[in-house]
Design an enzyme around this catalytic site. Structure first.
Site, PDB file in Angstrom:
ATOM      1  N   ASN A  19       7.127  14.046  -3.989  1.00 26.24           N
ATOM      2  CA  ASN A  19       7.459  13.996  -2.423  1.00 26.24           C
ATOM      3  C   ASN A  19       8.342  12.778  -2.108  1.00 26.24           C
ATOM      4  OD1 ASN A  19       6.053  11.931  -0.568  1.00 26.24           O
ATOM      5  ND2 ASN A  19       4.476  12.271  -2.019  1.00 26.24           N
ATOM      6  N   GLY A  76       9.462   9.698   2.939  1.00 21.85           N
ATOM      7  CA  GLY A  76      10.304   8.416   3.707  1.00 21.85           C
ATOM      8  C   GLY A  76       9.278   7.741   4.679  1.00 21.85           C
ATOM      9  N   ASN A  86      -0.684  -0.429   2.262  1.00 24.69           N
ATOM     10  CA  ASN A  86       0.038   0.370   1.338  1.00 24.69           C
ATOM     11  C   ASN A  86       1.058  -0.646   0.864  1.00 24.69           C
ATOM     12  OD1 ASN A  86       2.007   2.173   0.127  1.00 24.69           O
ATOM     13  ND2 ASN A  86       2.277   3.535   1.799  1.00 24.69           N
ATOM     14  N   CYS A 132       4.629   1.216  -1.583  1.00 29.36           N
ATOM     15  CA  CYS A 132       5.722   2.362  -1.412  1.00 29.36           C
ATOM     16  C   CYS A 132       6.812   1.991  -2.190  1.00 29.36           C
ATOM     17  CB  CYS A 132       5.890   2.471   0.212  1.00 29.36           C
ATOM     18  SG  CYS A 132       6.089   3.964   0.484  1.00 29.36           S
ATOM     19  N   ASN A 158      -1.392   5.177  -5.941  1.00 26.20           N
ATOM     20  CA  ASN A 158      -0.354   5.700  -5.081  1.00 26.20           C
ATOM     21  C   ASN A 158       0.535   6.840  -5.970  1.00 26.20           C
ATOM     22  OD1 ASN A 158       1.248   6.370  -3.147  1.00 26.20           O
ATOM     23  ND2 ASN A 158       1.130   4.563  -2.061  1.00 26.20           N
ATOM     24  N   GLY A 196      -5.834  10.242  -7.182  1.00 21.98           N
ATOM     25  CA  GLY A 196      -4.907  10.846  -7.911  1.00 21.98           C
ATOM     26  C   GLY A 196      -5.147  12.251  -8.701  1.00 21.98           C
TER      27      GLY A 196
HETATM   28  C1  LIG Z   1       3.033  14.164   1.074  1.00 21.83           C
HETATM   29  C2  LIG Z   1       2.401  12.936   0.690  1.00 21.83           C
HETATM   30  C3  LIG Z   1       2.653  11.873   1.489  1.00 21.83           C
HETATM   31  C4  LIG Z   1       2.142  10.586   1.278  1.00 21.83           C
HETATM   32  N1  LIG Z   1       2.055   9.667   2.268  1.00 21.83           N
HETATM   33  C5  LIG Z   1       1.624   8.374   1.940  1.00 21.83           C
HETATM   34  C6  LIG Z   1       1.576   7.438   2.894  1.00 21.83           C
HETATM   35  O1  LIG Z   1       2.189   7.543   4.076  1.00 21.83           O
HETATM   36  N2  LIG Z   1       0.842   6.292   2.435  1.00 21.83           N
HETATM   37  C7  LIG Z   1       0.293   6.096   1.028  1.00 21.83           C
HETATM   38  O2  LIG Z   1      -0.367   5.045   1.172  1.00 21.83           O
HETATM   39  N3  LIG Z   1       0.290   7.032   0.445  1.00 21.83           N
HETATM   40  C8  LIG Z   1       0.760   8.148   0.747  1.00 21.83           C
HETATM   41  N4  LIG Z   1       0.785   9.273  -0.166  1.00 21.83           N
HETATM   42  C9  LIG Z   1      -0.167   8.946  -1.415  1.00 21.83           C
HETATM   43  C10 LIG Z   1      -1.559   9.646  -1.438  1.00 21.83           C
HETATM   44  O3  LIG Z   1      -2.324   9.040  -0.408  1.00 21.83           O
HETATM   45  C11 LIG Z   1      -2.039   9.572  -2.939  1.00 21.83           C
HETATM   46  O4  LIG Z   1      -2.271   8.456  -3.239  1.00 21.83           O
HETATM   47  C12 LIG Z   1      -1.473  10.381  -3.938  1.00 21.83           C
HETATM   48  O5  LIG Z   1      -0.922  11.591  -3.482  1.00 21.83           O
HETATM   49  C13 LIG Z   1      -2.364  10.585  -4.863  1.00 21.83           C
HETATM   50  O6  LIG Z   1      -3.408  11.398  -4.877  1.00 21.83           O
HETATM   51  P1  LIG Z   1      -3.336  13.167  -4.876  1.00 21.83           P
HETATM   52  O7  LIG Z   1      -2.845  13.344  -6.432  1.00 21.83           O
HETATM   53  O8  LIG Z   1      -4.832  13.622  -4.688  1.00 21.83           O
HETATM   54  O9  LIG Z   1      -2.424  13.548  -3.953  1.00 21.83           O
HETATM   55  C14 LIG Z   1       1.049  10.486  -0.034  1.00 21.83           C
HETATM   56  C15 LIG Z   1       1.215  11.649  -0.672  1.00 21.83           C
HETATM   57  C16 LIG Z   1       1.777  12.813  -0.626  1.00 21.83           C
HETATM   58  C17 LIG Z   1       1.713  14.013  -1.427  1.00 21.83           C
END
Ligand SMILES: Cc1cc2nc3c(=O)[nH]c(=O)nc-3n(C[C@H](O)[C@H](O)[C@H](O)COP(=O)(O)O)c2cc1C
Ligand SMILES: Cc1cc2nc3c(=O)[nH]c(=O)nc-3n(C[C@H](O)[C@H](O)[C@H](O)COP(=O)(O)OP(=O)(O)OC[C@H]3O[C@@H](n4cnc5c(N)ncnc54)[C@H](O)[C@@H]3O)c2cc1C
Ligand SMILES: Cc1cc2nc3c(=O)[nH]c(=O)nc-3n(C[C@H](O)[C@H](O)[C@H](O)COP(=O)(O)OP(=O)(O)OC[C@H]3O[C@@H](n4cnc5c(N)ncnc54)[C@H](O)[C@@H]3O)c2cc1C
Ligand SMILES: Cc1cc2nc3c(=O)[nH]c(=O)nc-3n(C[C@H](O)[C@H](O)[C@H](O)COP(=O)(O)O)c2cc1C
Ligand code: FES
Ligand code: FES
Lengths: 266, 306, 306, 266
Positions: free
Chosen positions: C70, C73, C131, C134, C196, C247
């Protein structure tokens, strides 16, 4: 050319969560010997990713049955336990099975005039059944000891009429009550002749069979298992500890069958 | 239209840019027994080290979602038996053979390379891939391949040991892989390859311990494809030597992603376990794509990303 | 046997250690319309920034093998509209709400946090997740979250802005994630969360450009499970504050891997897209496992890895 | 409760690589309106990972057909193009379909006494067909323009007898020769009344329909597509550029149907 597409001919449940799959085997591929294995590509997607190894439980050469064009029939017996074997259990006659094999080193022939005692537990039943039937056809009178937890998990198998089958269950719901190794001990006590032991099953069973063989001064052969990557000796994944300076041997290439004294049992 | 899939590295040429990755094809002989290796551009051998290594405790691999986690522990026969047992077979192989060299510190890389040089008078080896990315190998606590100075030094010392092409293999387990690529180039590498495996761990929740006795392992296979493509893209923009891309390639489409990202060659690793005949098919797929898109050679792939 | 799945962080307690990860559950209201959020321990909001951000060009996501790449942004309404539009709804949610804060430099993190503090007199926010991971946010070319000093400074400044729990969210795209975790702890973080997303890229071979207009994106989902478990294990051994693991969690088994690796809580991200009811089921699965293995609370999971 | 397991009732190829799937829809789930969509969980493994969005092509309420226990029947029309739709095409009656829906904002009702002109291309045929049949049942006399590349890719659909169907193919092998937009232009020229345009299909077609509507001063509604993560407005993945200060709207929540002038066409 050991990579081929087999055609599923039958896929039958032969005990609770145990299946036997019969599939076509091209005539230009070498016939397997008992103890050898093959690897199967279970999925076209990345999950599950790896090919899975299975022992061969039977083989009918093309000459021995009518088929046009001629082809052999191979079988394997598998336990439905995870993603790959669940996919296998879903295959139907006519489906394609991506096979690589025969691979590895199988069981050696027993000494002439010896009495082979074959012990199988769990997923070990396939290779041992193939060995039993092959030995019987070659004039031996093998004893086949099949162990299972309970009656419902005892696979229904087709043994040659010269194979003497004895069954054990942990709960005594079928045959001898106890482990296959208990049955082995008992059998060694009553059978006369030059005994030779062949075992395939969980590692604890293999070790117990080895120890039993040592106690009785008998030669024993065990078919080992280890998670495999390539199946052909290239990746060094399928190591088993052996009593050699190199410390490890590869199950897929030096094995899966080893003399039990070669293994460095933990 | 004719498509030229050759790639020039350090004054030599690989006729076919699709290779099979170190550790996944042994020394060729294992598969050769079963398969024709024609159609494979280069065989990158299992790592060769100073001394024989028995390898790690078992199990050494475990499947993960769309991936494979391994901790083989550089199991290999060591440089001497490599020269005695493996080298003689290479001349008969229909592809270039590149020795993957692993060691514990920069001087040892050079020493292994020099040994192989000295014992390969007939040039059975096309070149060397210097595996500075093995997670086991530490330079003061941090993996050697994560420290630019160490990588540069390693490349420099190996450069002094051989005139054949040197490819430095990069680890993705760093903050800035491009910086490591530049260090390899500065040290005299003729090419860099990336990526080696990504650090990972899988725990057996019933046994309540890591599946791999070593604890962590290296993740490969389709799961890491996007990581490898991103790394290749970054490194390609940072260096002017050829980049050899890998990580999760399972199809011609995947390989083409790497070429578009800037790679001049690719390696197929874990996919060989799924289908040992896959590399030649990938080459054919790249040729068909190049024809369809009017790309005459690998450099035409690179213009596309700007 | 009773199983206590609560976790203490910075003097407060989360009754249920299974949360839903930032960016994957919006602000709760999106799913709430459809589903009961009972059974979710904590909702980590989509990132809140100083000013509204429209987000990146489309497409913003693409599927990869067992993963999701993803590049959203940080699309969000900004701190002011967050306070006006989102905050009032949180009190009605049956779970703790933790604001995920993103910014461009350390002082800005503190400023956004201070703003939220000042506008949340009733304590609708349980705490903050900072966070620093990023990939878009740079500190002199390198991501801020990759520089220990910057992470420590950020934690310190945010610490001055609030007494509520601060969780610093770590990026896996570094050489040594344990070092970053230690920096967060030194700066005064009450917990760290990891991981992240992992930097990745996917190329559309027909269009011959990256699928995501931003080029690279962040990889999440099952593909990264082993990477997250390894990171959690390393960080857990390096810090003495609680670690929140995530993750690729798709099941109770996956979550348990994180707990055994040292995590005191977990977050479920991408899996919510596959099954928005998955988090409560994961909690139930952890309870059943704990009962089966005679584990009374989360600290009992940790003794297992030694 | 918008998450439910549907039962596949039929899965029929209605053009080359186009399928219509009918499935059960529980009575406690809100009935969908045309233009709304649902997401389907296609696999229990991680590949393919994401749910996939599909428009709804028809709906028969529980009251309108006999079933015991009562249940509604929903339909979708899909193009078999990649891994997820290939898996869908393999489903058989009786199989389970994991559904989340109805989602999003559908088409608004046309002004009373207006003449709705509906245009569909590619995967847009489902939502537009549902709209046509709904409007016809509500007393409108909609014109349905279906475009396809060639005769074999023109889906066979069941339209209400008050729907006037006209077909176009790029190669002229069926109906009007040209694009559905060419047909639209021609139709606008000959149909009288207060026209209102509704379009679903590839983005190029939507834009062309929009431009055509602007040229003729007609209102137009378009159903947008964008890769989706959550489907419920939480992830901000499914953005579409709109003429608003926020710059983007979410297809899954503010859409999929937008007034064509709202979209910031590139
Ligand atoms: C579509 C999407 C948007 C995300 N937006 C943020 C965000 O705004 N801030 C943040 O700290 N992590 C964001 N993440 C990261 C997730 O919080 C998480 O750390 C990461 O997806 C790993 O976990 P997962 O494999 O269970 O998805 C985002 C992940 C996805 C897939
Ligand atoms: C030489 C050899 C012969 C075998 N013969 C048989 C047989 O005749 N019948 C039978 O049912 N099983 C046999 N097995 C075991 C069989 O390979 C596993 O049951 C199968 O891989 C399970 O896959 P799964 O996805 O269903 O389960 P999973 O849940 O993936 O795995 C269950 C267990 O199977 C083993 N396993 C998983 N992947 C591999 C792999 N790539 N290589 C080896 N083991 C793996 C692991 O121990 C794992 O814990 C044999 C294994 C070997 C090495
Ligand atoms: C609101 C909406 C309504 C739709 N209605 C229909 C319909 O009625 N009939 C129909 O056939 N198709 C419809 N689609 C498109 C449908 O979602 C894709 O055809 C499907 O996802 C393809 O999946 P695949 O795995 O078969 O192919 P893939 O090879 O995975 O994808 C092919 C293309 O489908 C699109 N796609 C892939 N994943 C997603 C996703 N998660 N979300 C959205 N798009 C994706 C991408 O553009 C991709 O390039 C609709 C999409 C949206 C957003
Ligand atoms: C079982 C196994 C063994 C490996 N051994 C080596 C090695 O000895 N030296 C090396 O440089 N890389 C080694 N690798 C890494 C691969 O060469 C390759 O970099 C990595 O697997 C990524 O490619 P893939 O995803 O196509 O497998 C090994 C990988 C695997 C899976
Ligand atoms: S499985 Fe690769 S060496 Fe045995
Ligand atoms: S798909 Fe998540 S916001 Fe639309």
């Amino acid at each position: 050319m050991p990579l081929f597409d087999g055609r599923v001919l039958a896929n039958t449940e032969i005990a609770s969560d145990y299946y036997q799959m019969d599939f076509s085997w091209p005539t230009d591929v070498r016939a397997p010997s008992p103890g050898q294995f093959l690897t199967v590509r279970v999925s076209r997607t990345a999950v599950p990713l790896l090919r899975r190894p299975f022992g061969i439980s039977g083989f009918i050469p093309a000459e021995s049955h009518p088929a046009d064009p001629p082809e052999a029939i191979a079988s394997m017996i598998y336990w439905r336990r995870g993603p790959a074997t669940a996919l296998l259990a879903g295959l139907e006659p006519g489906d394609t099975l991506g096979v690589m094999g025969p691979l590895g080193v199988g069981f050696p022939a027993p000494e002439p005039f010896s009495v082979p005692i074959l012990i199988a537990g769990g997923v070990g039943v396939g290779p041992i059944l193939f060995l039993a039937n092959t030995l019987a056809a070659a004039g031996y009178a093998p004893l086949l000891l099949l162990g299972a937890r309970t009656a419902s998990s005892m696979p229904r198998v087709n043994a040659h009429h010269h194979v003497q089958v004895r069954r054990s269950t942990d709960d005594g719901s079928l045959g001898f009550r106890g482990t296959a190794i208990d049955l082995l001990e008992q059998t060694i006590g009553v059978v006369s002749g030059r005994l030779e032991i062949f075992c395939c099953g969980p590692e604890a069973m293999l070790r117990a069979a080895h120890e039993c063989a040592v106690r009785h001064g008998l030669p024993a052969w065990v078919a080992m298992e280890q998670t495999m990557g390539c199946g052909v000796g290239a990746c060094m994944a399928c190591a088993v500890r052996v009593n050699r300076p190199e410390r490890y041997a590869r199950v897929c290439t030096e094995g899966p069958v080893f003399r039990s004294t070669e293994i460095a049992w933990e | 239209m004719g498509v030229d899939l050759s790639v020039a590295i350090g004054g030599r040429t690989l006729e076919n840019l699709v290779g099979v990755a170190s550790g996944t094809y042994g020394y060729g002989s294992e598969y050769e027994e079963h398969l024709d290796l024609t159609g494979i551009g280069a065989l990158y051998t299992k790592a060769v080290t100073m001394h024989p290594r028995p390898g790690n405790d078992v199990p050494r691999i475990v499947e993960t979602p769309a991936g494979l986690l391994n901790s083989i522990g550089l199991a290999n026969v060591g440089r001497e038996r490599f020269v005695e047992e493996k080298l003689p077979g290479f001349a008969a192989l229909p592809c270039a053979v590149i020795a993957n060299v692993a060691a514990d510190f920069p001087e040892e890389y050079a020493e292994v390379t020099a040994y192989l040089e000295a014992h390969d008078p007939n040039g059975a080896l096309w070149g060397y891939e210097i595996n500075v990315s093995c997670p086991n190998v530490k330079a003061g606590g941090v993996a050697l391949g994560a420290v630019p100075r160490q990588v540069e030094l390693t490349a420099r010392l190996v450069r002094e040991a051989t005139d054949r092409p040197i490819i430095v293999k990069l680890t993705p387990n760093v903050t800035d892989i491009a910086e490591i690529g530049r260090a390899a180039e500065a040290g005299g590498a003729d090419a860099v390859s990336c990526i080696n495996t990504v650090v990972g761990m899988i725990i057996d929740v019933e046994a309540r311990r890591p599946v791999l006795p070593a604890g962590t392992g290296g993740l490969s296979g389709p799961a890491i494809l996007p990581i490898g493509v991103a790394a290749t893209y970054r490194v390609s923009r940072a260096v002017s030597i050829p980049v050899i891309g890998m990580g999760g390639i399972m199809s011609a489409q995947d390989a083409i992603q790497y070429l578009l990202a800037g790679a001049s060659a690719v390696q197929v690793g874990t996919a060989n376990f799924v289908d040992p005949r896959i590399a030649p098919g990938i080459r054919d797929g790249i040729v068909a794509y190049a024809q369809r898109h009017n790309l005459a050679s690998v450099s035409d792939f690179h213009s596309l990303l700007g």
